[in-house]
Motif scaffolding. Structure first.
Motif, PDB file in Angstrom:
ATOM      1  N   ARG A 161       0.815  -1.217   0.000  1.00 20.12           N
ATOM      2  CA  ARG A 161       0.000   0.000   0.000  1.00 20.12           C
ATOM      3  C   ARG A 161       0.853   1.273   0.000  1.00 20.12           C
ATOM      4  NH1 ARG A 161      -5.321  -0.807   0.413  1.00 20.12           N
ATOM      5  NH2 ARG A 161      -6.084  -2.679   1.439  1.00 20.12           N
ATOM      6  N   ARG A 162       1.909   1.279   0.794  1.00 23.54           N
ATOM      7  CA  ARG A 162       2.743   2.475   0.918  1.00 23.54           C
ATOM      8  C   ARG A 162       4.084   2.264   0.222  1.00 23.54           C
ATOM      9  NH1 ARG A 162       1.743   6.012   5.734  1.00 23.54           N
ATOM     10  NH2 ARG A 162       3.906   6.510   5.289  1.00 23.54           N
ATOM     11  N   HIS A 163       4.437   3.180  -0.647  1.00 22.68           N
ATOM     12  CA  HIS A 163       5.729   3.200  -1.330  1.00 22.68           C
ATOM     13  C   HIS A 163       6.032   1.924  -2.132  1.00 22.68           C
ATOM     14  CE1 HIS A 163       6.296   6.724   1.122  1.00 22.68           C
ATOM     15  NE2 HIS A 163       6.163   6.006   2.217  1.00 22.68           N
ATOM     16  N   PRO A 164       5.132   1.519  -3.014  1.00 23.72           N
ATOM     17  CA  PRO A 164       5.370   0.277  -3.759  1.00 23.72           C
ATOM     18  C   PRO A 164       6.611   0.350  -4.656  1.00 23.72           C
ATOM     19  CG  PRO A 164       3.488   1.446  -4.674  1.00 23.72           C
ATOM     20  CD  PRO A 164       3.866   2.147  -3.404  1.00 23.72           C
ATOM     21  N   TYR A 165       6.925   1.530  -5.175  1.00 27.71           N
ATOM     22  CA  TYR A 165       8.100   1.648  -6.049  1.00 27.71           C
ATOM     23  C   TYR A 165       9.389   1.486  -5.246  1.00 27.71           C
ATOM     24  CZ  TYR A 165       4.856   3.074  -9.632  1.00 27.71           C
ATOM     25  OH  TYR A 165       3.821   3.082 -10.533  1.00 27.71           O
ATOM     26  N   LEU A 166       9.429   2.039  -4.055  1.00 23.31           N
ATOM     27  CA  LEU A 166      10.592   1.883  -3.186  1.00 23.31           C
ATOM     28  C   LEU A 166      10.760   0.419  -2.771  1.00 23.31           C
ATOM     29  CD1 LEU A 166      12.928   3.086  -1.579  1.00 23.31           C
ATOM     30  CD2 LEU A 166      11.298   3.568   0.270  1.00 23.31           C
ATOM     31  N   VAL A 167       9.664  -0.225  -2.431  1.00 23.80           N
ATOM     32  CA  VAL A 167       9.723  -1.646  -2.061  1.00 23.80           C
ATOM     33  C   VAL A 167      10.227  -2.470  -3.249  1.00 23.80           C
ATOM     34  CG1 VAL A 167       8.358  -3.656  -1.342  1.00 23.80           C
ATOM     35  CG2 VAL A 167       7.954  -1.425  -0.281  1.00 23.80           C
ATOM     36  N   ALA A 168       9.801  -2.122  -4.463  1.00 22.53           N
ATOM     37  CA  ALA A 168      10.264  -2.833  -5.659  1.00 22.53           C
ATOM     38  C   ALA A 168      11.776  -2.662  -5.838  1.00 22.53           C
ATOM     39  CB  ALA A 168       9.525  -2.328  -6.890  1.00 22.53           C
ATOM     40  N   VAL A 169      12.292  -1.461  -5.582  1.00 20.70           N
ATOM     41  CA  VAL A 169      13.737  -1.224  -5.684  1.00 20.70           C
ATOM     42  C   VAL A 169      14.488  -2.083  -4.667  1.00 20.70           C
ATOM     43  CG1 VAL A 169      15.576   0.486  -5.306  1.00 20.70           C
ATOM     44  CG2 VAL A 169      13.568   1.095  -6.663  1.00 20.70           C
ATOM     45  N   VAL A 170      14.010  -2.096  -3.430  1.00 19.15           N
ATOM     46  CA  VAL A 170      14.655  -2.897  -2.379  1.00 19.15           C
ATOM     47  C   VAL A 170      14.592  -4.376  -2.720  1.00 19.15           C
ATOM     48  CG1 VAL A 170      14.539  -3.574   0.051  1.00 19.15           C
ATOM     49  CG2 VAL A 170      14.293  -1.164  -0.588  1.00 19.15           C
ATOM     50  N   PHE A 171      13.445  -4.838  -3.195  1.00 18.26           N
ATOM     51  CA  PHE A 171      13.292  -6.246  -3.576  1.00 18.26           C
ATOM     52  C   PHE A 171      14.295  -6.612  -4.678  1.00 18.26           C
ATOM     53  CE2 PHE A 171      11.379  -9.541  -6.256  1.00 18.26           C
ATOM     54  CZ  PHE A 171      11.240 -10.558  -5.326  1.00 18.26           C
ATOM     55  N   CYS A 172      14.398  -5.768  -5.698  1.00 14.57           N
ATOM     56  CA  CYS A 172      15.333  -6.038  -6.790  1.00 14.57           C
ATOM     57  C   CYS A 172      16.781  -6.040  -6.298  1.00 14.57           C
ATOM     58  CB  CYS A 172      15.160  -5.010  -7.905  1.00 14.57           C
ATOM     59  SG  CYS A 172      13.632  -5.186  -8.838  1.00 14.57           S
ATOM     60  N   ALA A 173      17.109  -5.142  -5.381  1.00 16.84           N
ATOM     61  CA  ALA A 173      18.462  -5.109  -4.822  1.00 16.84           C
ATOM     62  C   ALA A 173      18.775  -6.407  -4.084  1.00 16.84           C
ATOM     63  CB  ALA A 173      18.614  -3.908  -3.895  1.00 16.84           C
ATOM     64  N   VAL A 174      17.807  -6.907  -3.340  1.00 12.97           N
ATOM     65  CA  VAL A 174      18.004  -8.173  -2.613  1.00 12.97           C
ATOM     66  C   VAL A 174      18.194  -9.321  -3.602  1.00 12.97           C
ATOM     67  CG1 VAL A 174      16.869  -9.853  -1.099  1.00 12.97           C
ATOM     68  CG2 VAL A 174      16.822  -7.419  -0.518  1.00 12.97           C
ATOM     69  N   VAL A 175      17.385  -9.362  -4.647  1.00 18.79           N
ATOM     70  CA  VAL A 175      17.528 -10.411  -5.663  1.00 18.79           C
ATOM     71  C   VAL A 175      18.902 -10.322  -6.317  1.00 18.79           C
ATOM     72  CG1 VAL A 175      16.668 -11.263  -7.892  1.00 18.79           C
ATOM     73  CG2 VAL A 175      15.047 -10.631  -6.102  1.00 18.79           C
ATOM     74  N   SER A 176      19.354  -9.104  -6.610  1.00 19.41           N
ATOM     75  CA  SER A 176      20.657  -8.899  -7.242  1.00 19.41           C
ATOM     76  C   SER A 176      21.796  -9.407  -6.360  1.00 19.41           C
ATOM     77  CB  SER A 176      20.843  -7.417  -7.548  1.00 19.41           C
ATOM     78  OG  SER A 176      22.113  -7.160  -8.072  1.00 19.41           O
ATOM     79  N   ILE A 177      21.755  -9.066  -5.084  1.00 22.24           N
ATOM     80  CA  ILE A 177      22.804  -9.525  -4.156  1.00 22.24           C
ATOM     81  C   ILE A 177      22.761 -11.046  -4.019  1.00 22.24           C
ATOM     82  CG2 ILE A 177      23.616  -9.451  -1.752  1.00 22.24           C
ATOM     83  CD1 ILE A 177      24.184  -6.875  -3.322  1.00 22.24           C
ATOM     84  N   CYS A 178      21.569 -11.615  -3.888  1.00 25.80           N
ATOM     85  CA  CYS A 178      21.443 -13.080  -3.798  1.00 25.80           C
ATOM     86  C   CYS A 178      21.964 -13.751  -5.061  1.00 25.80           C
ATOM     87  CB  CYS A 178      19.994 -13.484  -3.542  1.00 25.80           C
ATOM     88  SG  CYS A 178      19.410 -13.054  -1.898  1.00 25.80           S
ATOM     89  N   ASP A 179      21.693 -13.141  -6.218  1.00 26.53           N
ATOM     90  CA  ASP A 179      22.182 -13.646  -7.496  1.00 26.53           C
ATOM     91  C   ASP A 179      23.709 -13.702  -7.489  1.00 26.53           C
ATOM     92  OD1 ASP A 179      22.326 -14.291 -10.285  1.00 26.53           O
ATOM     93  OD2 ASP A 179      22.383 -12.161 -10.800  1.00 26.53           O
ATOM     94  N   GLN A 180      24.333 -12.622  -7.060  1.00 23.00           N
ATOM     95  CA  GLN A 180      25.798 -12.596  -7.028  1.00 23.00           C
ATOM     96  C   GLN A 180      26.360 -13.586  -6.009  1.00 23.00           C
ATOM     97  OE1 GLN A 180      27.956 -11.119  -9.121  1.00 23.00           O
ATOM     98  NE2 GLN A 180      26.079 -10.614 -10.229  1.00 23.00           N
ATOM     99  N   LEU A 181      25.745 -13.659  -4.846  1.00 22.85           N
ATOM    100  CA  LEU A 181      26.235 -14.586  -3.809  1.00 22.85           C
ATOM    101  C   LEU A 181      26.092 -16.044  -4.235  1.00 22.85           C
ATOM    102  CD1 LEU A 181      24.950 -12.814  -0.580  1.00 22.85           C
ATOM    103  CD2 LEU A 181      27.324 -13.038  -1.355  1.00 22.85           C
ATOM    104  N   SER A 182      25.028 -16.352  -4.965  1.00 22.08           N
ATOM    105  CA  SER A 182      24.816 -17.746  -5.382  1.00 22.08           C
ATOM    106  C   SER A 182      25.863 -18.203  -6.393  1.00 22.08           C
ATOM    107  CB  SER A 182      23.405 -17.939  -5.940  1.00 22.08           C
ATOM    108  OG  SER A 182      23.240 -17.196  -7.126  1.00 22.08           O
ATOM    109  N   LYS A 183      26.489 -17.261  -7.089  1.00 17.56           N
ATOM    110  CA  LYS A 183      27.531 -17.636  -8.058  1.00 17.56           C
ATOM    111  C   LYS A 183      28.739 -18.261  -7.384  1.00 17.56           C
ATOM    112  CE  LYS A 183      26.386 -14.250 -11.565  1.00 17.56           C
ATOM    113  NZ  LYS A 183      26.823 -13.044 -12.280  1.00 17.56           N
ATOM    114  N   ILE A 184      28.928 -17.974  -6.112  1.00 20.17           N
ATOM    115  CA  ILE A 184      30.074 -18.525  -5.375  1.00 20.17           C
ATOM    116  C   ILE A 184      30.042 -20.051  -5.393  1.00 20.17           C
ATOM    117  CG2 ILE A 184      31.136 -18.684  -3.084  1.00 20.17           C
ATOM    118  CD1 ILE A 184      30.122 -15.788  -2.613  1.00 20.17           C
TER     119      ILE A 184
END
Length: 148
Positions: free
Chosen positions: A86-109
C-alpha cells in the motif's frame, strides 16, 4: 485475491530465468555469450558488408545481459508491489530487486567457474531502475489518457 496471486507470477518467472543463467557453469555461460556475439556480429557484418572484430563485445554482452535481466525484474517487481504494497510500492520494488541482485551474485560462489563479481551490480541496478521507471511512466501515461 486472484489478482494478488497473478501479480506474483511475472516476478517468480523472472527470478527463475535469472537463476537459470546464474546457475550455469562458467564454461556454459561463456559459450552462450559467445554464440550470441557471433549471431550479432554475423548480422552486423552482413548488413554493413564488413568483417569487424567483435571479440571486445564479449565483455559488454556479459555485462549488459544483467541489465536486460534486471529490467524485466524491475517491471515484474513493481507489478507485484503495486498489488501487494500500500505504501511506497516503487521503493519496495527497488529494495526487492536489490536483494535479488545480491542473492544472485552470492549464489555464483557455489557454481563452478563462476564468482561474485562486484562489477555486475551496477548493471543490475541500471536494469531494474530503468524497468521500474519505465513502468512508472507508462502507468502515469495510462492514467492520464484514461482520465482525459
Amino acid at each position: 485475491m486472484a489478482k494478488k496471486i497473478i501479480s506474483i507470477i511475472p516476478a517468480v518467472l523472472v527470478i527463475f530465468l535469472i537463476a537459470a543463467f546464474t546457475l550455469q557453469p562458467g564454461e556454459a555461460s561463456s559459450a552462450l555469450t559467445m554464440r550470441f556475439v557471433r549471431v550479432v556480429a554475423g548480422i552486423n557484418n552482413r548488413l554493413n558488408h564488413t568483417q569487424a572484430d567483435w571479440s571486445i563485445s564479449f565483455f559488454l554482452v556479459r555485462k549488459f545481459a544483467h541489465s536486460f535481466e534486471y529490467l524485466a525484474m524491475g517491471g515484474a517487481a513493481v507489478c507485484c508491489c503495486l498489488v501487494w504494497v500500500r505504501r511506497h510500492p516503487y521503493l519496495v520494488a527497488v529494495v526487492f530487486c536489490a536483494v535479488v541482485s545480491i542473492c544472485d551474485q552470492l549464489s555464483k560462489i557455489a557454481v563452478p567457474g563462476r564468482e561474485f563479481d562486484i562489477t555486475d551490480i551496477p548493471f543490475d541496478v541500471m536494469g531494474y531502475l530503468i524497468g521500474i521507471m519505465a513502468f512508472y511512466i507508462i502507468r502515469l501515461e495510462w492514467k492520464r489518457h484514461r482520465g482525459a
